[in-house]
Design a protein around this motif. Structure first.
Motif, PDB file in Angstrom:
ATOM      1  N   ALA A 135       4.589  14.818  -5.188  1.00  0.00           N
ATOM      2  CA  ALA A 135       3.158  14.584  -4.917  1.00  0.00           C
ATOM      3  C   ALA A 135       2.393  15.843  -4.518  1.00  0.00           C
ATOM      4  CB  ALA A 135       3.001  13.496  -3.840  1.00  0.00           C
ATOM      5  N   SER A 190      -1.318  15.858  -5.408  1.00  0.00           N
ATOM      6  CA  SER A 190      -2.120  15.020  -4.495  1.00  0.00           C
ATOM      7  C   SER A 190      -2.364  15.741  -3.169  1.00  0.00           C
ATOM      8  CB  SER A 190      -1.399  13.692  -4.227  1.00  0.00           C
ATOM      9  OG  SER A 190      -1.095  13.037  -5.434  1.00  0.00           O
ATOM     10  N   SER A 191      -1.299  16.265  -2.552  1.00  0.00           N
ATOM     11  CA  SER A 191      -1.470  16.961  -1.268  1.00  0.00           C
ATOM     12  C   SER A 191      -2.257  18.256  -1.458  1.00  0.00           C
ATOM     13  CB  SER A 191      -0.115  17.240  -0.598  1.00  0.00           C
ATOM     14  OG  SER A 191       0.684  18.044  -1.430  1.00  0.00           O
ATOM     15  N   TYR A 232      -5.015  15.122  -0.162  1.00  0.00           N
ATOM     16  CA  TYR A 232      -4.666  13.724   0.098  1.00  0.00           C
ATOM     17  C   TYR A 232      -3.429  13.641   0.975  1.00  0.00           C
ATOM     18  CZ  TYR A 232      -8.141  12.377  -3.274  1.00  0.00           C
ATOM     19  OH  TYR A 232      -9.347  12.203  -3.908  1.00  0.00           O
ATOM     20  N   THR A 285      -0.320  12.040   1.408  1.00  0.00           N
ATOM     21  CA  THR A 285       0.494  11.225   0.496  1.00  0.00           C
ATOM     22  C   THR A 285       1.259  10.121   1.227  1.00  0.00           C
ATOM     23  OG1 THR A 285       2.289  12.843   0.614  1.00  0.00           O
ATOM     24  CG2 THR A 285       0.724  13.083  -1.189  1.00  0.00           C
ATOM     25  N   GLU A 288      -1.205   7.211   0.999  1.00  0.00           N
ATOM     26  CA  GLU A 288      -1.639   6.773  -0.336  1.00  0.00           C
ATOM     27  C   GLU A 288      -0.682   5.706  -0.859  1.00  0.00           C
ATOM     28  OE1 GLU A 288      -4.419   7.768  -2.081  1.00  0.00           O
ATOM     29  OE2 GLU A 288      -4.951   8.813  -0.248  1.00  0.00           O
ATOM     30  N   THR A 337      -3.200   9.393  -7.404  1.00  0.00           N
ATOM     31  CA  THR A 337      -2.272  10.118  -6.526  1.00  0.00           C
ATOM     32  C   THR A 337      -0.836   9.599  -6.686  1.00  0.00           C
ATOM     33  OG1 THR A 337      -2.750   8.573  -4.730  1.00  0.00           O
ATOM     34  CG2 THR A 337      -4.056  10.606  -4.798  1.00  0.00           C
ATOM     35  N   SER A 338       0.070  10.341  -6.068  1.00  0.00           N
ATOM     36  CA  SER A 338       1.485   9.974  -6.091  1.00  0.00           C
ATOM     37  C   SER A 338       2.012   9.987  -4.663  1.00  0.00           C
ATOM     38  CB  SER A 338       2.253  10.991  -6.944  1.00  0.00           C
ATOM     39  OG  SER A 338       3.631  10.722  -6.920  1.00  0.00           O
ATOM     40  N   ASN A 339       3.195   9.455  -4.472  1.00  0.00           N
ATOM     41  CA  ASN A 339       3.936   9.651  -3.222  1.00  0.00           C
ATOM     42  C   ASN A 339       5.425   9.488  -3.515  1.00  0.00           C
ATOM     43  OD1 ASN A 339       4.504   6.884  -3.225  1.00  0.00           O
ATOM     44  ND2 ASN A 339       2.817   6.395  -1.839  1.00  0.00           N
TER      45      ASN A 339
END
Length: 255
Positions: free
Chosen positions: A43, A46-47, A51, A53, A56, A86-88
């Motif tokens: 992620a 995203s970060s 964001y 994560t 999210e 986004t991802s995590n």
């Protein structure tokens, strides 16, 4: 008609996420409507855009298992014309959970198809592997950008990636093409960097982007502030390189 670009290389540390974030931001600033899809369980895309994560829970993982509609998975960013899915770390589970599902390679394509024409480009940041999530990205994509760092083992593993792309073309996505090879982490002072550039250009010719991403400290600093390079330092070499790449892609696609 929107175009989906996967940014892929199974080698880590070649500049995939840096390219995903900053190319997306550059295209957005040049007034193209962009969606960035973070398809890496780490992620970092995203970060890198600020964001958290850990908080999210509406991103790529839920999209792949179809427990969320694609429009509900999209978040706005502070960058002009740029949205993100986004991802995590939950995305790791998808590699296992998708294995027994029918048409498992087409999950991302099925999710993105309804919004493809809402954007000029959808950019997918792939994980440094050739697993099922990366396969989903390649099946969804119209073309692939392959970052190659200007270092000693630059071409190691490239053959394997090109073979994977060929088998995806043959079995799942006959329209998949290579958008270009992108030379990254170029240091003008190093003879080795220049040798790698010459070797890649000699072997691959017009497949190589004219823009070369130079090694630049600010490119490494920007994600720690949750910013793309242009928002962080528009006058930096990294910002100029990625705006140049964005311009090159716009021209190539006649947009």
């Amino acid at each position: 008609m929107g175009k989906i670009l996967a940014i892929a290389n199974q080698k880590g540390g070649v500049g995939k996420t840096t390219t995903s974030i900053n190319l997306a931001a550059g295209l957005g600033i040049l007034e193209k409507k962009i969606l960035l899809v973070d398809a890496d369980p780490q992620a970092n895309a995203s970060s890198g855009l600020g964001y958290d994560t850990n908080k999210e829970n509406k991103g790529t993982y839920r999209l792949l298992e179809h427990s969320i509609a694609v429009k509900d998975a999209i978040s706005k960013t502070s960058i002009p014309n740029l949205d993100i899915i986004t991802s995590n770390i939950d995305l790791v589970a998808s590699e296992i959970e998708l294995v027994d599902k029918p048409k498992r390679e087409y999950m991302l394509q099925k999710a993105l198809i309804s919004i493809k024409n809402d954007y000029d480009f959808i950019i997918i940041d792939c994980a440094p592997s050739l697993g099922l999530i990366t396969l989903n990205a390649l099946v969804s994509a119209d073309s692939v950008i392959i970052p190659i760092q200007c270092e000693y083992f630059a071409l190691e593993g490239l053959g394997k990636l090109l073979n994977t792309i060929k088998s995806v073309q043959k079995i799942h996505n006959k329209n998949l093409s290579i958008e270009g090879l992108l030379l990254t982490m170029y240091d003008t002072r190093l003879r080795l960097s220049n040798q790698v550039v010459e070797e890649v250009q000699k072997h691959f010719g017009k497949m190589v982007f004219k823009t070369i991403i130079q090694r630049n400290t600010t490119l490494g600093e920007a994600p720690s502030y949750g910013k793309d390079i242009i928002s962080y330092d528009a006058s930096s070499r990294g910002a100029k390189n990625y705006l140049s790449l964005a311009t090159e892609i716009i021209k190539k696609n006649k947009l």
